[in-house]
Design an enzyme around this catalytic site. Sequence first.
Site, PDB file in Angstrom:
ATOM      1  N   LYS A 165       5.593  -4.205   1.783  1.00 47.61           N
ATOM      2  CA  LYS A 165       6.557  -4.327   0.676  1.00 47.61           C
ATOM      3  C   LYS A 165       7.038  -2.957   0.199  1.00 47.61           C
ATOM      4  O   LYS A 165       7.987  -2.834  -0.553  1.00 47.61           O
ATOM      5  CB  LYS A 165       5.943  -5.104  -0.490  1.00 47.61           C
ATOM      6  CG  LYS A 165       5.691  -6.582  -0.161  1.00 47.61           C
ATOM      7  CD  LYS A 165       5.025  -7.296  -1.324  1.00 47.61           C
ATOM      8  CE  LYS A 165       4.608  -8.722  -1.023  1.00 47.61           C
ATOM      9  NZ  LYS A 165       5.710  -9.695  -1.038  1.00 47.61           N
ATOM     10  N   LYS A 221      15.087 -14.583  -8.564  1.00 44.61           N
ATOM     11  CA  LYS A 221      14.933 -14.693 -10.018  1.00 44.61           C
ATOM     12  C   LYS A 221      15.692 -13.577 -10.735  1.00 44.61           C
ATOM     13  O   LYS A 221      16.382 -13.812 -11.732  1.00 44.61           O
ATOM     14  CB  LYS A 221      13.442 -14.641 -10.395  1.00 44.61           C
ATOM     15  CG  LYS A 221      12.684 -15.856  -9.910  1.00 44.61           C
ATOM     16  CD  LYS A 221      11.173 -15.646  -9.906  1.00 44.61           C
ATOM     17  CE  LYS A 221      10.515 -16.706  -9.033  1.00 44.61           C
ATOM     18  NZ  LYS A 221       9.194 -16.344  -8.552  1.00 44.61           N
ATOM     19  N   HIS A 272       5.099 -19.265   6.456  1.00 48.83           N
ATOM     20  CA  HIS A 272       5.574 -18.363   5.405  1.00 48.83           C
ATOM     21  C   HIS A 272       5.436 -16.883   5.755  1.00 48.83           C
ATOM     22  O   HIS A 272       5.569 -16.038   4.873  1.00 48.83           O
ATOM     23  CB  HIS A 272       4.820 -18.620   4.098  1.00 48.83           C
ATOM     24  CG  HIS A 272       5.180 -19.923   3.469  1.00 48.83           C
ATOM     25  ND1 HIS A 272       6.110 -20.047   2.462  1.00 48.83           N
ATOM     26  CD2 HIS A 272       4.752 -21.172   3.722  1.00 48.83           C
ATOM     27  CE1 HIS A 272       6.216 -21.311   2.111  1.00 48.83           C
ATOM     28  NE2 HIS A 272       5.399 -22.024   2.857  1.00 48.83           N
ATOM     29  N   THR A 278      11.015 -14.301  -3.304  1.00 46.89           N
ATOM     30  CA  THR A 278      11.611 -15.235  -4.254  1.00 46.89           C
ATOM     31  C   THR A 278      11.895 -14.548  -5.583  1.00 46.89           C
ATOM     32  O   THR A 278      12.734 -15.012  -6.359  1.00 46.89           O
ATOM     33  CB  THR A 278      10.684 -16.451  -4.491  1.00 46.89           C
ATOM     34  OG1 THR A 278       9.343 -15.989  -4.597  1.00 46.89           O
ATOM     35  CG2 THR A 278      10.789 -17.446  -3.362  1.00 46.89           C
ATOM     36  N   LYS A 309       5.605  -7.202  -7.544  1.00 54.67           N
ATOM     37  CA  LYS A 309       5.154  -8.063  -6.458  1.00 54.67           C
ATOM     38  C   LYS A 309       3.767  -7.621  -6.062  1.00 54.67           C
ATOM     39  O   LYS A 309       3.295  -6.578  -6.527  1.00 54.67           O
ATOM     40  CB  LYS A 309       6.108  -8.021  -5.266  1.00 54.67           C
ATOM     41  CG  LYS A 309       6.591  -6.608  -4.886  1.00 54.67           C
ATOM     42  CD  LYS A 309       7.701  -6.651  -3.850  1.00 54.67           C
ATOM     43  CE  LYS A 309       9.093  -6.819  -4.406  1.00 54.67           C
ATOM     44  NZ  LYS A 309       9.796  -7.986  -3.977  1.00 54.67           N
ATOM     45  N   ARG A 310       3.105  -8.415  -5.204  1.00 56.80           N
ATOM     46  CA  ARG A 310       1.806  -7.989  -4.717  1.00 56.80           C
ATOM     47  C   ARG A 310       1.926  -6.623  -4.058  1.00 56.80           C
ATOM     48  O   ARG A 310       2.926  -6.313  -3.422  1.00 56.80           O
ATOM     49  CB  ARG A 310       1.271  -9.014  -3.716  1.00 56.80           C
ATOM     50  CG  ARG A 310       0.728 -10.247  -4.375  1.00 56.80           C
ATOM     51  CD  ARG A 310      -0.399  -9.918  -5.317  1.00 56.80           C
ATOM     52  NE  ARG A 310      -1.602  -9.555  -4.599  1.00 56.80           N
ATOM     53  CZ  ARG A 310      -2.680 -10.312  -4.494  1.00 56.80           C
ATOM     54  NH1 ARG A 310      -2.719 -11.485  -5.113  1.00 56.80           N
ATOM     55  NH2 ARG A 310      -3.731  -9.930  -3.820  1.00 56.80           N
TER      56      ARG A 310
HETATM   57  C1  NBG Z   1       4.991 -15.480   1.346  1.00 57.16           C
HETATM   58  C2  NBG Z   1       6.012 -14.496   1.888  1.00 57.16           C
HETATM   59  C3  NBG Z   1       7.196 -14.371   0.966  1.00 57.16           C
HETATM   60  C4  NBG Z   1       7.769 -15.742   0.672  1.00 57.16           C
HETATM   61  C5  NBG Z   1       6.661 -16.638   0.136  1.00 57.16           C
HETATM   62  C6  NBG Z   1       7.156 -18.036  -0.116  1.00 57.16           C
HETATM   63  C7  NBG Z   1       2.714 -15.812   2.180  1.00 57.16           C
HETATM   64  C8  NBG Z   1       1.861 -16.131   3.360  1.00 57.16           C
HETATM   65  N1  NBG Z   1       4.018 -15.726   2.393  1.00 57.16           N
HETATM   66  O1  NBG Z   1       8.191 -13.582   1.561  1.00 57.16           O
HETATM   67  O2  NBG Z   1       5.411 -13.258   2.084  1.00 57.16           O
HETATM   68  O3  NBG Z   1       8.793 -15.648  -0.271  1.00 57.16           O
HETATM   69  O4  NBG Z   1       5.619 -16.724   1.078  1.00 57.16           O
HETATM   70  O5  NBG Z   1       7.730 -18.588   1.006  1.00 57.16           O
HETATM   71  O6  NBG Z   1       2.209 -15.666   1.113  1.00 57.16           O
END
Ligand code: NBG
Length: 865
Positions: free
Chosen positions: A604, A713, A403, A709, A598-599
């Site tokens: 980001k 949404k 991920h 994601t 987002k975080r």
């Molecule tokens: C996160 C990514 C996102 C992705 C999500 C779900 C982790 C390690 N990865 O870009 O930063 O949408 O995973 O796949 O949290």
Amino acid sequence: MTSIIDTGSIGKARARKHVRSLTGYFPEVDESGKEKWPRGDESVWKEGLRSADEDVSSITKSIVHHVQTSLSRQAYNLDDLGAYQATALSAKDNMLLNWNETQLAYTRKQPKRAYYLCIEYLMGRTFDNAILNLGLKDQYREGIDQLGFNLEDLIDKERDAALGNGGLGRLAACYLDSSSSQELPVWGYSLRYKYGIFQQLIAPDGSQLEAPDPWLEHLNPFEIPRYDVQYEIRFYGQSERTTKGRAVWSGGQEVLAVAYDVMIPGYGTKNTNNLRLWESKPKRGFDLQSFNAGDYERAVEASNSAEAITSVLYPNDNTTFGKELRLKQQYFWTAASLADIIRRFKSLDKPFSALPDYAAIQLNDTHPTLAIPELMRILVDEEEVPWDDAWEIVTNTFFFTNHTVLPEALEKWAVPLLEHLLPRHLQIIYDINLIFVQSVEKKFPGDRDRLARMSLIEEGYPKQVRMAYLAIIGSRKVNGVAELHSELLRTTICKDFVEFFGISKFGNVTNGVTPRRWLDQCNPGLSALITETLKIPKSEWLKDLKKLQGLLEYADDPKFQKKWAVVKQTNKERLAHYVETTLGVKINTKAMFDVQVKRLHEYKRQTLNIFGIIHRYFTLKSITPEERKKTNPRVVFFAGKAAPGYYIAKLVIKLIINVARVINADPDTKEYLQVYFLPDYSVSVAELLVPASNISQHISTAGTEASGTSNMKFCLNGGLLVGTVDGANIEIGEEIGDENVFFFGHLTPAVEDLRYQHTYHPVPIEQKCPALAHVLNEISAGKFGEGQTYEPLLNTVRHHDHYLLTEDFQSYIDALKLVDEAYLDQSKWLKKSITTCAKMGKFSSDRAILDYAEEYWSIEPLTVE
Ligand code: NBG
């Protein structure tokens, strides 16, 4: 007091008293092949069985029954919380019927199942989703109304199950919803953290403060404790090699893993899958000897250390920590899950070589990678399967999804730590590695650099185990989560492995989101408008999201556009109401709503956004009041948590809040620009923000966001996207047409070279990007509070600028200009908005889960009748 202690039973898990296979019954058959009733009078049993409450009056009866019995309360002393609990318990009763039938069907038909191992599940609330998926939302609404309560108020009483940090955990939750809805036999496995992600508070100076999230404080109506499902998990101790690659692992600490099951109802089907969460418990309540000797503290020590394992979720997103407790969590969870999976498999009475025909185990990111050496340990040491056969089984059972490509998120565990905590697993990892590097040497003789690059062990002080590599070589297939990301994996992290294994092992499954929660539930107005317009039942398009394309023919229709705009306006007002009740401020809902949630993470680039806002503010200040009237009023929302130890990310929050304070109070500009940071972002807050956006921002440095994601949404809810050419933004652009997305910034292939230039041939920021230099200088000069505070943050941009703000700032500002212009033409804007929603079919998590089922796990739907 005297007691008789059976010494043989000390420390042993108590035997289960009932006769079942844990996931359903294996019925016996008589000579004629007819199923036998297990015990007692069949008709008496059947009369006693409960059926689903489907009409309003049985629903209200069930709620009242729970008020009276489960809660021991009465109509006289029932508040919203109590009413919610009773109602949720009644929904649970309904779900349980389906859950039981589903597990029974799986046990009887013995399909191949998939097990989704994810250390985080960001579930949010369950109740609303449960009654929607049961198809009983209207009946519940009416019943609750008759009892004198309001459905929305009760929904609001539920606490989010926040057992996750961000995208990774929310994706897992969407996938469970889709697996049930698509009738796929999938179980999730994770940990039952006592404290979920911390609650975020904001101090008066704008600092983030963290408070614990005791989400289990009240009764949790949606979990089923399964005290009869327990496994013993060992840590530390010694591992002594015997013969044939085997070893005996003994001593150390043993703790118990106890199962809690969470039902996952499918939409429009009886299929109800299971999420099994493990809780850690001491194997012995406390040390009796120490207790008798008067050393109470020592007596409870063991108990505390066992319980600590599942007490908190690590609050880091896209970073690793290297802490022993985290490694303990990972092993505890994977070992308990595997023990459960293997027990279930063994009840089928098949040879171990058949395991891959009955189980596909999905490793979601590297966190569960220890499952690979653990399965080797079970097969080789406990089941006496020869090493090579065991490896064949392992490499056909596991699947690995990566991920992230961020170096700080790629897990490595120090060899000494592993050796101490899991001595047997380290031996197994070394054995796997030796055989592996020997095969690399065979294929690429004499290529020593390659051997060093591909080894599971990274040299250094200390040596480290590269978990991603272990996951790659121990899995049947590997995938990334969006086209660009999967391609980056193949050409960077996995490059040597692609050359070794061949390209077919490395695929892509683009992420998806569940349209049940992320459209129907969070945006009932839009859902109703879509259903009315498409003239098909809601259940059809919610399960086949490509049907949204039917909206395209209305994209230009002024009447439809008007209805579309009314829905958006209502959602904006709903959000404004929330902000007013939580922050006490009134928001101009006529302005464009611009959202970035987002975080908090440097990659980001919330920084780009806040610097852009400051730039806009200065521009507004520099023009005449007349000119200002022609500009596009904008309200910008931020929300998101920073990891508690992530200093720069916390400074970004502080900056946002202090900039907001200045801008929102400026009488010259406040009509045209407002900024809000909404504290304590969560799934439930997202459900308010997502439907209310006119635009949302997904502006990571190209090549850093694996997928994203929330972009999906927002677009699904008709919000337009401002973004870089990164992650799933690219595929969203491909689907809805680039003309409907506001793309900007450098592309991935340029990034490496730009970074090289920044390091070796730096150009002063004043020269490279004067507009941004001005913004940074004003912050330094104290325009938004003590300038000194922000220096460490500003310096990340002035020096090196790893995330390339100086490179992308100008094109970002230009993109926002285009947004302003486009927004002035409302009819064109609405057409873009409708088109965006209509073309989001690809991004349903139903599509994604079916991709996994077909191309990876080889499992098939099984309809529960
Ligand atoms: C996160 C990514 C996102 C992705 C999500 C779900 C982790 C390690 N990865 O870009 O930063 O949408 O995973 O796949 O949290």
